[in-house]
Design a protein around this motif. Structure first.
Motif, PDB file in Angstrom:
ATOM      1  N   LEU A   1       0.829  -1.206   0.000  1.00  0.00           N
ATOM      2  CA  LEU A   1       0.000   0.000   0.000  1.00  0.00           C
ATOM      3  C   LEU A   1       0.868   1.262   0.000  1.00  0.00           C
ATOM      4  O   LEU A   1       0.537   2.251  -0.665  1.00  0.00           O
ATOM      5  N   ASP A   2       1.974   1.235   0.733  1.00  0.00           N
ATOM      6  CA  ASP A   2       2.891   2.384   0.738  1.00  0.00           C
ATOM      7  C   ASP A   2       3.466   2.623  -0.654  1.00  0.00           C
ATOM      8  O   ASP A   2       3.584   3.773  -1.097  1.00  0.00           O
ATOM      9  N   LYS A   3       3.806   1.539  -1.354  1.00  0.00           N
ATOM     10  CA  LYS A   3       4.342   1.677  -2.715  1.00  0.00           C
ATOM     11  C   LYS A   3       3.284   2.238  -3.670  1.00  0.00           C
ATOM     12  O   LYS A   3       3.575   3.093  -4.511  1.00  0.00           O
ATOM     13  N   ILE A   4       2.056   1.766  -3.528  1.00  0.00           N
ATOM     14  CA  ILE A   4       0.964   2.268  -4.373  1.00  0.00           C
ATOM     15  C   ILE A   4       0.721   3.745  -4.085  1.00  0.00           C
ATOM     16  O   ILE A   4       0.518   4.544  -5.004  1.00  0.00           O
ATOM     17  N   ASP A   5       0.772   4.133  -2.819  1.00  0.00           N
ATOM     18  CA  ASP A   5       0.577   5.526  -2.442  1.00  0.00           C
ATOM     19  C   ASP A   5       1.671   6.413  -3.051  1.00  0.00           C
ATOM     20  O   ASP A   5       1.381   7.497  -3.579  1.00  0.00           O
ATOM     21  N   ALA A   6       2.913   5.936  -3.010  1.00  0.00           N
ATOM     22  CA  ALA A   6       4.012   6.709  -3.596  1.00  0.00           C
ATOM     23  C   ALA A   6       3.835   6.845  -5.111  1.00  0.00           C
ATOM     24  O   ALA A   6       4.071   7.925  -5.676  1.00  0.00           O
ATOM     25  N   ARG A   7       3.421   5.769  -5.760  1.00  0.00           N
ATOM     26  CA  ARG A   7       3.203   5.823  -7.211  1.00  0.00           C
ATOM     27  C   ARG A   7       2.062   6.778  -7.550  1.00  0.00           C
ATOM     28  O   ARG A   7       2.135   7.540  -8.524  1.00  0.00           O
ATOM     29  N   LEU A   8       0.998   6.738  -6.754  1.00  0.00           N
ATOM     30  CA  LEU A   8      -0.140   7.631  -6.990  1.00  0.00           C
ATOM     31  C   LEU A   8       0.277   9.095  -6.818  1.00  0.00           C
ATOM     32  O   LEU A   8      -0.113   9.954  -7.616  1.00  0.00           O
ATOM     33  N   ASP A   9       1.076   9.368  -5.797  1.00  0.00           N
ATOM     34  CA  ASP A   9       1.582  10.738  -5.609  1.00  0.00           C
ATOM     35  C   ASP A   9       2.396  11.190  -6.826  1.00  0.00           C
ATOM     36  O   ASP A   9       2.260  12.323  -7.303  1.00  0.00           O
ATOM     37  N   ARG A  10       3.247  10.302  -7.337  1.00  0.00           N
ATOM     38  CA  ARG A  10       4.063  10.640  -8.507  1.00  0.00           C
ATOM     39  C   ARG A  10       3.190  10.908  -9.737  1.00  0.00           C
ATOM     40  O   ARG A  10       3.402  11.866 -10.478  1.00  0.00           O
ATOM     41  N   ILE A  11       2.164  10.091  -9.931  1.00  0.00           N
ATOM     42  CA  ILE A  11       1.254  10.288 -11.065  1.00  0.00           C
ATOM     43  C   ILE A  11       0.525  11.624 -10.933  1.00  0.00           C
ATOM     44  O   ILE A  11       0.401  12.373 -11.907  1.00  0.00           O
TER      45      ILE A  11
ATOM     46  N   ARG B   1       1.541  14.294  -9.380  1.00  0.00           N
ATOM     47  CA  ARG B   1       2.477  15.387  -9.655  1.00  0.00           C
ATOM     48  C   ARG B   1       2.722  15.535 -11.152  1.00  0.00           C
ATOM     49  O   ARG B   1       2.738  16.643 -11.676  1.00  0.00           O
ATOM     50  N   ARG B   2       2.903  14.411 -11.852  1.00  0.00           N
ATOM     51  CA  ARG B   2       3.160  14.475 -13.299  1.00  0.00           C
ATOM     52  C   ARG B   2       1.981  15.061 -14.061  1.00  0.00           C
ATOM     53  O   ARG B   2       2.154  15.778 -15.040  1.00  0.00           O
ATOM     54  N   LEU B   3       0.784  14.713 -13.616  1.00  0.00           N
ATOM     55  CA  LEU B   3      -0.408  15.218 -14.300  1.00  0.00           C
ATOM     56  C   LEU B   3      -0.890  16.539 -13.711  1.00  0.00           C
ATOM     57  O   LEU B   3      -1.917  17.063 -14.125  1.00  0.00           O
TER      58      LEU B   3
END
Length: 76
Positions: A55-65, A67-69
């Protein structure tokens, strides 16, 4: 004085010995069950922390997405 009744004492001791054997068997069974519960608890703990890590990894990926968008909320 009356003579001690050794047959009666022998029978009582045999009963006590039988009851102790039953108690010993029950205690051994409880130890096995306790060990199994400890193993299951360890497995559940591992599964929980593995899920938390994912879940922590998914949260980090979602934050990155986000920011990119540029989907992040404006600071208040």
């Amino acid at each position: 004085m009356t003579e001690p009744n050794f047959d009666l004492m022998f029978n009582i001791l045999k009963q006590i010995q039988g009851e102790l054997a039953t108690i010993k068997s029950d205690v051994m069974e409880m130890k096995v069950q306790q060990s199994l519960m400890g193993q299951q608890f360890g497995a559940l703990t591992t599964a929980f922390y593995t899920s938390q890590s994912r879940l922590d990894k998914i949260d980090a990926r979602l934050d990155r997405i986000e920011r990119r968008l540029e989907l992040t909320d404006a600071p208040s």
